[in-house]
Scaffold this active site. Structure first.
Site, PDB file in Angstrom:
ATOM      1  N   LYS A 193     -10.212 -43.814  32.472  1.00 46.33           N
ATOM      2  CA  LYS A 193     -10.795 -42.644  33.137  1.00 46.33           C
ATOM      3  C   LYS A 193     -11.754 -42.028  32.118  1.00 46.33           C
ATOM      4  O   LYS A 193     -11.338 -41.340  31.181  1.00 46.33           O
ATOM      5  CB  LYS A 193      -9.679 -41.661  33.497  1.00 46.33           C
ATOM      6  CG  LYS A 193      -9.958 -40.770  34.691  1.00 46.33           C
ATOM      7  CD  LYS A 193     -11.172 -39.895  34.586  1.00 46.33           C
ATOM      8  CE  LYS A 193     -10.943 -38.671  33.728  1.00 46.33           C
ATOM      9  NZ  LYS A 193     -12.204 -37.888  33.498  1.00 46.33           N
ATOM     10  N   GLY A 245      -9.022 -36.411  23.092  1.00 46.35           N
ATOM     11  CA  GLY A 245      -9.751 -35.252  23.598  1.00 46.35           C
ATOM     12  C   GLY A 245      -9.321 -33.988  22.895  1.00 46.35           C
ATOM     13  O   GLY A 245      -8.809 -34.024  21.764  1.00 46.35           O
ATOM     14  N   SER A 246      -9.495 -32.879  23.581  1.00 40.69           N
ATOM     15  CA  SER A 246      -9.241 -31.585  22.944  1.00 40.69           C
ATOM     16  C   SER A 246      -7.734 -31.301  22.855  1.00 40.69           C
ATOM     17  O   SER A 246      -6.934 -31.871  23.610  1.00 40.69           O
ATOM     18  CB  SER A 246      -9.921 -30.480  23.743  1.00 40.69           C
ATOM     19  OG  SER A 246      -9.377 -30.427  25.040  1.00 40.69           O
ATOM     20  N   THR A 249      -6.074 -29.776  26.236  1.00 42.03           N
ATOM     21  CA  THR A 249      -5.897 -30.805  27.277  1.00 42.03           C
ATOM     22  C   THR A 249      -4.846 -31.814  26.828  1.00 42.03           C
ATOM     23  O   THR A 249      -4.021 -32.264  27.634  1.00 42.03           O
ATOM     24  CB  THR A 249      -7.239 -31.504  27.594  1.00 42.03           C
ATOM     25  OG1 THR A 249      -8.204 -30.512  27.927  1.00 42.03           O
ATOM     26  CG2 THR A 249      -7.106 -32.469  28.762  1.00 42.03           C
ATOM     27  N   GLY A 250      -4.852 -32.138  25.552  1.00 41.67           N
ATOM     28  CA  GLY A 250      -3.866 -33.100  25.029  1.00 41.67           C
ATOM     29  C   GLY A 250      -2.441 -32.589  25.214  1.00 41.67           C
ATOM     30  O   GLY A 250      -1.532 -33.354  25.562  1.00 41.67           O
ATOM     31  N   GLU A 268      -4.554 -38.510  20.662  1.00 40.21           N
ATOM     32  CA  GLU A 268      -5.417 -38.359  19.480  1.00 40.21           C
ATOM     33  C   GLU A 268      -6.288 -37.150  19.748  1.00 40.21           C
ATOM     34  O   GLU A 268      -7.203 -37.212  20.573  1.00 40.21           O
ATOM     35  CB  GLU A 268      -6.220 -39.646  19.272  1.00 40.21           C
ATOM     36  CG  GLU A 268      -6.788 -39.759  17.879  1.00 40.21           C
ATOM     37  CD  GLU A 268      -8.146 -39.125  17.766  1.00 40.21           C
ATOM     38  OE1 GLU A 268      -8.212 -37.927  17.379  1.00 40.21           O
ATOM     39  OE2 GLU A 268      -9.130 -39.801  18.071  1.00 40.21           O
ATOM     40  N   CYS A 302     -14.150 -36.155  16.323  1.00 38.88           N
ATOM     41  CA  CYS A 302     -12.869 -35.473  16.116  1.00 38.88           C
ATOM     42  C   CYS A 302     -12.473 -35.450  14.645  1.00 38.88           C
ATOM     43  O   CYS A 302     -11.812 -34.518  14.200  1.00 38.88           O
ATOM     44  CB  CYS A 302     -11.773 -36.089  16.975  1.00 38.88           C
ATOM     45  SG  CYS A 302     -11.688 -37.862  16.830  1.00 38.88           S
ATOM     46  N   GLU A 399     -11.537 -25.057  16.402  1.00 40.00           N
ATOM     47  CA  GLU A 399     -12.440 -26.214  16.411  1.00 40.00           C
ATOM     48  C   GLU A 399     -13.710 -25.863  17.186  1.00 40.00           C
ATOM     49  O   GLU A 399     -13.651 -25.446  18.337  1.00 40.00           O
ATOM     50  CB  GLU A 399     -11.757 -27.406  17.082  1.00 40.00           C
ATOM     51  CG  GLU A 399     -12.603 -28.664  17.037  1.00 40.00           C
ATOM     52  CD  GLU A 399     -11.951 -29.867  17.723  1.00 40.00           C
ATOM     53  OE1 GLU A 399     -12.008 -30.961  17.162  1.00 40.00           O
ATOM     54  OE2 GLU A 399     -11.390 -29.708  18.823  1.00 40.00           O
TER      55      GLU A 399
HETATM   56  O1  TXE Z   1     -12.480 -32.169  26.787  1.00 39.17           O
HETATM   57  P1  TXE Z   1     -11.062 -32.497  27.381  1.00 39.17           P
HETATM   58  P2  TXE Z   1     -13.771 -31.567  27.527  1.00 39.17           P
HETATM   59  C1  TXE Z   1     -13.455 -30.381  22.666  1.00 39.17           C
HETATM   60  C2  TXE Z   1     -14.838 -29.789  22.545  1.00 39.17           C
HETATM   61  C3  TXE Z   1     -15.224 -29.476  23.952  1.00 39.17           C
HETATM   62  C4  TXE Z   1     -13.887 -29.166  24.584  1.00 39.17           C
HETATM   63  C5  TXE Z   1     -13.826 -29.420  26.054  1.00 39.17           C
HETATM   64  O2  TXE Z   1     -14.780 -28.607  21.803  1.00 39.17           O
HETATM   65  O3  TXE Z   1     -16.119 -28.413  24.048  1.00 39.17           O
HETATM   66  O4  TXE Z   1     -12.976 -29.996  23.925  1.00 39.17           O
HETATM   67  O5  TXE Z   1     -14.351 -30.712  26.343  1.00 39.17           O
HETATM   68  C6  TXE Z   1      -9.797 -35.542  30.849  1.00 39.17           C
HETATM   69  N1  TXE Z   1      -5.061 -34.624  32.642  1.00 39.17           N
HETATM   70  N2  TXE Z   1     -13.422 -31.833  22.577  1.00 39.17           N
HETATM   71  O6  TXE Z   1     -13.428 -30.677  28.658  1.00 39.17           O
HETATM   72  O7  TXE Z   1     -10.652 -31.482  28.357  1.00 39.17           O
HETATM   73  C7  TXE Z   1     -11.275 -35.262  30.988  1.00 39.17           C
HETATM   74  O8  TXE Z   1     -11.712 -35.565  32.299  1.00 39.17           O
HETATM   75  C8  TXE Z   1      -5.626 -35.775  32.265  1.00 39.17           C
HETATM   76  C9  TXE Z   1     -12.826 -32.356  21.398  1.00 39.17           C
HETATM   77  O9  TXE Z   1     -14.651 -32.684  27.848  1.00 39.17           O
HETATM   78  O10 TXE Z   1     -10.177 -32.752  26.220  1.00 39.17           O
HETATM   79  C10 TXE Z   1     -11.860 -36.169  29.918  1.00 39.17           C
HETATM   80  O11 TXE Z   1     -11.919 -37.519  30.394  1.00 39.17           O
HETATM   81  N3  TXE Z   1      -6.900 -35.871  31.820  1.00 39.17           N
HETATM   82  C11 TXE Z   1     -12.432 -33.762  21.542  1.00 39.17           C
HETATM   83  C12 TXE Z   1     -10.815 -36.094  28.796  1.00 39.17           C
HETATM   84  O12 TXE Z   1      -9.611 -35.632  29.443  1.00 39.17           O
HETATM   85  C13 TXE Z   1      -7.626 -34.740  31.740  1.00 39.17           C
HETATM   86  C14 TXE Z   1     -13.360 -34.644  22.293  1.00 39.17           C
HETATM   87  C15 TXE Z   1     -11.163 -35.138  27.652  1.00 39.17           C
HETATM   88  O13 TXE Z   1     -11.330 -33.856  28.201  1.00 39.17           O
HETATM   89  C16 TXE Z   1      -7.088 -33.499  32.139  1.00 39.17           C
HETATM   90  C17 TXE Z   1     -13.910 -33.995  23.465  1.00 39.17           C
HETATM   91  C18 TXE Z   1      -5.739 -33.467  32.594  1.00 39.17           C
HETATM   92  N4  TXE Z   1      -5.136 -32.328  32.946  1.00 39.17           N
HETATM   93  C19 TXE Z   1     -13.941 -32.623  23.543  1.00 39.17           C
HETATM   94  N5  TXE Z   1      -8.049 -32.558  31.960  1.00 39.17           N
HETATM   95  C20 TXE Z   1     -11.908 -34.415  20.279  1.00 39.17           C
HETATM   96  N6  TXE Z   1     -11.480 -33.618  19.329  1.00 39.17           N
HETATM   97  O14 TXE Z   1     -11.863 -35.623  20.167  1.00 39.17           O
HETATM   98  C21 TXE Z   1      -9.146 -33.184  31.476  1.00 39.17           C
HETATM   99  N7  TXE Z   1      -8.901 -34.509  31.350  1.00 39.17           N
END
Ligand code: TXE
Length: 495
Positions: A193, A245-246, A249-250, A268, A302, A399
């Site tokens: 996804k 991801g963030s 959300t993680g 991660e 990240c 962050e």
């Molecule tokens: O990230 P998310 P977003 C940070 C960065 C950014 C903020 C938001 O500061 O401004 O996060 O970015 C999926 N269940 N990072 O919204 O929410 C989503 O569709 C399952 C840091 O893009 O972490 C996407 O595919 N999946 C980061 C993925 O999760 C869900 C890298 C990442 O989204 C979900 C990116 C749910 N409930 C952004 N909600 C890093 N540190 O690596 C969302 N997703």
């Protein structure tokens, strides 16, 4: 210089009516909802992708279960051969993939070529090599023997099943490859996804995977919002989630996975990574190091560093040298090969960074360089240096995921360690010094999953990567990933 011309195949791909990639080919989405993909360099809509609905999710999960039955029974050598072939195909289609990636993410074309394609192929080959090397153990149990019977035992590493790979927007190709390679080399099937902001490159890669000989269902791609990811994790037909991801959300993903059915989860996440300059550091080396640690891909990595600690006597000259370097960066279109610094990946993120600049001002931090958005239709922000006012400043604690280096002085090495560890996160950190003996003594004191010395940000497939504290659970790369993608089965025999 000017933009490179897009390959005809890129324009053709962007203009397609993109379906979902299920069972070895495109299928039409059950919903009419579409997600717009916007080029962050100019704000133009470059493509539209499907927003998968529940019946598409069911269909992809069903297909992934059938794919798992075939793929998990495929010999390890044959699995490796498919992954090696896919790595070759990535390289053969290097320019096309890099251009698609640059158009959707704003990543400068050099980074798209070198990291999203070349490094992805390198990681893929590394993982492919593991397919034939995953082993268990033999064990001699100490059970009682009443009539001369004996015992032996061994362990099997079995693929965990259907993996859900949830990918963020910052390295949409390379991170997708980490996940699919980990799953496929261990015999799992995977549903990717991608981020709603950068869903395109993985769709093209799914086609290449079929061309490489991957059986239908072993890799499916469902585009859509975070809700699609959530539904996949909670689906009774999936077995594991690998999320990058963030942090917020993680945490939601981890909780959702546990609540659903003890779905295995590898998380991660990001953090607030530190750089510590010891007093013996050459100031030019420090300034170059900060570019590597904090400004590659506009800081949207990240593992990138956001907090920089230098001795009180050196902090001003380091920031001055860094300002000079930032002033010489060529900011421009990511498709222009002369550009060194491009846009951030989406409008929301640009606005979030604008909010951080405001916060820094309201907390009386000193903006030493930059600190503004760059006017225009694209999502540009100035590379920025901030000197924090106190250790409680937001910019030293939250962050930003952007091109913002926040500095704070230290007086003693004890204080430096305290500052570096004073965060709930622990993904990465780096120490910069000519005194390796001292560095090796300090490394065990630093709370991070990866500690670099005289380098930062660079990842190698042979070296495990992942966070401690609130930066995640589990490890990618090395041999460590095998634990996360396999179940250990014990077999005991009486004879
Ligand atoms: O990230 P998310 P977003 C940070 C960065 C950014 C903020 C938001 O500061 O401004 O996060 O970015 C999926 N269940 N990072 O919204 O929410 C989503 O569709 C399952 C840091 O893009 O972490 C996407 O595919 N999946 C980061 C993925 O999760 C869900 C890298 C990442 O989204 C979900 C990116 C749910 N409930 C952004 N909600 C890093 N540190 O690596 C969302 N997703």
């Amino acid at each position: 210089m000017s933009d490179i011309a897009l390959l005809p195949s890129v324009s053709q791909f962007l203009g397609r009516d993109h379906g979902l990639y299920i069972d070895g080919g495109y299928v039409a989405c059950s919903t009419t909802a579409k997600l717009k993909v916007i080029n962050p360099a100019n704000g133009e809509v470059i493509a539209q992708v499907s927003d998968a609905g529940q019946s598409d999710i069911d269909c992809a999960v069903n297909s992934a279960n059938l794919g798992f039955k075939i793929w998990s029974k495929t010999s390890p050598a044959a699995r490796a051969a498919v992954l090696f072939k896919l790595a070759d195909l990535l390289e053969q289609n290097r320019e096309e993939l890099a251009q698609i990636e640059t158009c959707q993410s704003g990543k400068i074309i050099h980074i798209a070529r070198a990291f999203e394609v070349d490094q992805a192929a390198h990681f893929l080959r590394y993982y492919a090599g593991w397919a034939t090397k995953i082993t268990g153990e033999t064990i001699t149990p100490s059970l009682p023997s009443f009539a001369g019977e004996r015992y032996t035992a061994f362990t099997l590493r079995e693929p965990v099943g259907v993996v859900v790979g949830i990918v963020p927007w910052n390295f949409s190709t390379m991170i997708a490859i980490w996940k699919l390679a980990s799953a496929l080399t261990t015999g799992c099937s995977i549903i990717i996804k991608p981020s709603e902001f950068t869903p395109l490159t993985i769709l093209r890669i799914a086609e290449l995977a079929s061309e490489a000989g991957l059986p239908p269902g072993a890799l499916n791609v469902l585009t859509g919002s975070g809700l699609v990811g959530k539904a996949l994790i909670e689906h009774p037909g999936t077995d594991k989630v690998s999320f990058t991801g963030s942090v917020p959300t993680g945490i939601a993903v981890g909780k959702g996975a546990m609540d659903a059915k003890l779905t295995r989860a590898t998380l991660e996440l990001g953090g607030k990574n530190s750089v510590g300059f010891l007093r013996d550091i050459d100031l030019d080396k420090a300034a170059d190091g900060i570019i590597e640690a904090g400004f590659l891909h506009s800081g949207q990595i990240c593992a990138a560093a956001e907090r920089f600690f230098a001795h009180r006597s050196q902090i001003e000259p380091i920031m001055e040298k860094l300002s000079q370097r930032l002033a010489s960066l060529k900011i421009g279109s990511p498709l222009d090969e002369a550009t060194q610094f491009g846009p951030v990946t989406n409008k929301q993120h640009q606005q979030k960074l604008a909010g951080f600049f405001e916060t820094a001002r309201s907390e009386n931090s000193t903006i030493v360089y930059g600190g503004k958005l760059i006017e225009g239709p694209g999502c540009y922000v100035e590379p920025t240096i901030i000197l924090a006012n106190s250790i409680n400043d937001t910019l030293l604690n939250e962050e930003t995921f952007g091109p913002i280096a926040t500095f704070f002085p230290y007086d003693t090495e004890e204080e430096l360690l305290h500052l570096m560890n004073n965060t709930p996160y622990g993904l990465s950190a780096s120490l910069w010094t000519n005194d390796l003996s001292k560095a090796l003594r300090l490394v065990p004191e630093i709370q991070a999953g990866t500690v670099w010395v005289n380098m930062h940000t660079m990842l190698d497939p042979a070296v495990p990567f992942g966070g401690i504290k609130s930066s995640g659970i589990g490890r990618e790369f090395g041999s460590a990933f095998i634990d996360d993608y396999t179940e250990l089965k014990s077999v005991m025999i009486r004879y």
